[in-house]
Write a protein that holds these residues in place. Structure first.
Motif, PDB file in Angstrom:
ATOM      1  N   LEU A   1       0.839  -1.198   0.000  1.00 33.59           N
ATOM      2  CA  LEU A   1       0.000   0.000   0.000  1.00 33.59           C
ATOM      3  C   LEU A   1       0.881   1.257   0.000  1.00 33.59           C
ATOM      4  O   LEU A   1       0.678   2.186  -0.800  1.00 33.59           O
ATOM      5  N   ASP A   2       1.884   1.258   0.866  1.00 32.77           N
ATOM      6  CA  ASP A   2       2.795   2.403   0.964  1.00 32.77           C
ATOM      7  C   ASP A   2       3.631   2.557  -0.304  1.00 32.77           C
ATOM      8  O   ASP A   2       3.885   3.673  -0.762  1.00 32.77           O
ATOM      9  N   TYR A   3       4.059   1.432  -0.858  1.00 35.44           N
ATOM     10  CA  TYR A   3       4.887   1.469  -2.077  1.00 35.44           C
ATOM     11  C   TYR A   3       4.089   2.043  -3.249  1.00 35.44           C
ATOM     12  O   TYR A   3       4.595   2.862  -4.019  1.00 35.44           O
ATOM     13  N   ILE A   4       2.837   1.613  -3.375  1.00 33.02           N
ATOM     14  CA  ILE A   4       1.969   2.108  -4.460  1.00 33.02           C
ATOM     15  C   ILE A   4       1.797   3.619  -4.337  1.00 33.02           C
ATOM     16  O   ILE A   4       1.906   4.357  -5.324  1.00 33.02           O
ATOM     17  N   ALA A   5       1.551   4.082  -3.107  1.00 34.59           N
ATOM     18  CA  ALA A   5       1.349   5.523  -2.887  1.00 34.59           C
ATOM     19  C   ALA A   5       2.630   6.303  -3.155  1.00 34.59           C
ATOM     20  O   ALA A   5       2.606   7.356  -3.817  1.00 34.59           O
ATOM     21  N   ALA A   6       3.759   5.803  -2.670  1.00 31.76           N
ATOM     22  CA  ALA A   6       5.031   6.517  -2.807  1.00 31.76           C
ATOM     23  C   ALA A   6       5.487   6.627  -4.260  1.00 31.76           C
ATOM     24  O   ALA A   6       6.175   7.579  -4.644  1.00 31.76           O
ATOM     25  N   ASN A   7       5.095   5.631  -5.067  1.00 30.78           N
ATOM     26  CA  ASN A   7       5.542   5.611  -6.466  1.00 30.78           C
ATOM     27  C   ASN A   7       4.445   5.997  -7.457  1.00 30.78           C
ATOM     28  O   ASN A   7       4.621   5.857  -8.673  1.00 30.78           O
TER      29      ASN A   7
END
Length: 224
Positions: A211-217
């Motif tokens: 979830l965090d990776y999708i948002a950060a990228n």
């Protein structure tokens, strides 16, 4: 006698765009049910029979790495990442068979929908010479339902290959088919991508790290 010493290795291929709890739970249950030594996640670079993934290969690989960390039985296998062109399952299975040797039995994990189209795959008959098939299915779905629904050519090829017990997979080096009753969570990568694009929550559909990776990228959405 020698067969009892053989190790089962799970091969879980897919686009993983993105990887989610549905993939991870199925992998966990099949590994437990059949006594797999390890489960290898192999992200497809460019699948032949479906549209190109939305996230880049590098992002999809990074997400799998995040999702499986902490599980020593799950392994990221990047062979299709390093191979140019279309991803063919048969090539990966040939390579793995050669690398891992005769003491290992390969088990290719697939969903029922994908298995239905197996006769469209590249060199599909050879797949049975290289590995077993484990079909992830919802508990309670009768074996006969899948068998009867298969296209004729595939149905004939599979007729003598079905086994009803995961333990039977160690009785042959390849070519058997086991339908595994798994907790198929009703989660799809498509729904996750749609929700991200609509700025809706995807919490509890995929691990927090993803979830965090999708948002950060800024994956699956317009930046900003």
């Amino acid at each position: 006698m020698h067969n009892s010493e053989l190790s089962l290795i799970g091969i879980f291929g897919g686009t993983f765009d993105p990887v989610h709890y549905g993939h991870l739970r199925v992998a966990e249950e099949i590994a437990e049910m059949t006594g797999l030594r390890e489960m290898r996640f192999i992200p497809a670079a460019r699948p032949r029979l479906r549209r190109a993934p939305m996230a880049s290969l590098q992002h999809r690989v990074a997400m799998i790495r995040l999702a499986i960390q902490g599980n020593s039985g799950f392994i990221l296998d990047e062979r299709e990442v390093q191979r140019d062109g279309i991803s063919y399952t048969v090539e990966s299975l040939r390579e793995l068979k050669q690398e891992l040797g005769d003491d290992v039995i390969l088990c290719f994990i697939t969903g029922a929908d994908a298995f239905m189209k197996l006769a469209e795959w590249h060199s599909w008959r050879e797949l049975f010479k290289l590995s077993h098939f484990i079909i992830a299915a919802r508990p309670g779905h009768a074996l006969a339902t899948y068998r009867d629904a298969l296209p004729r050519e595939l149905k004939e090829e599979c007729a003598s290959r079905w086994v009803s017990d995961g333990n039977s997979l160690k009785q042959a080096s390849s070519g058997l088919i086991f339908i595994a009753p798994t907790t198929l969570l009703d989660i799809s990568a498509t729904v996750i991508r749609v929700r991200v694009a609509a700025r809706q929550s995807i919490r509890y559909l995929t691990p927090d790290a993803i979830l965090d990776y999708i948002a950060a990228n800024y994956l699956y959405s317009e930046k900003g």
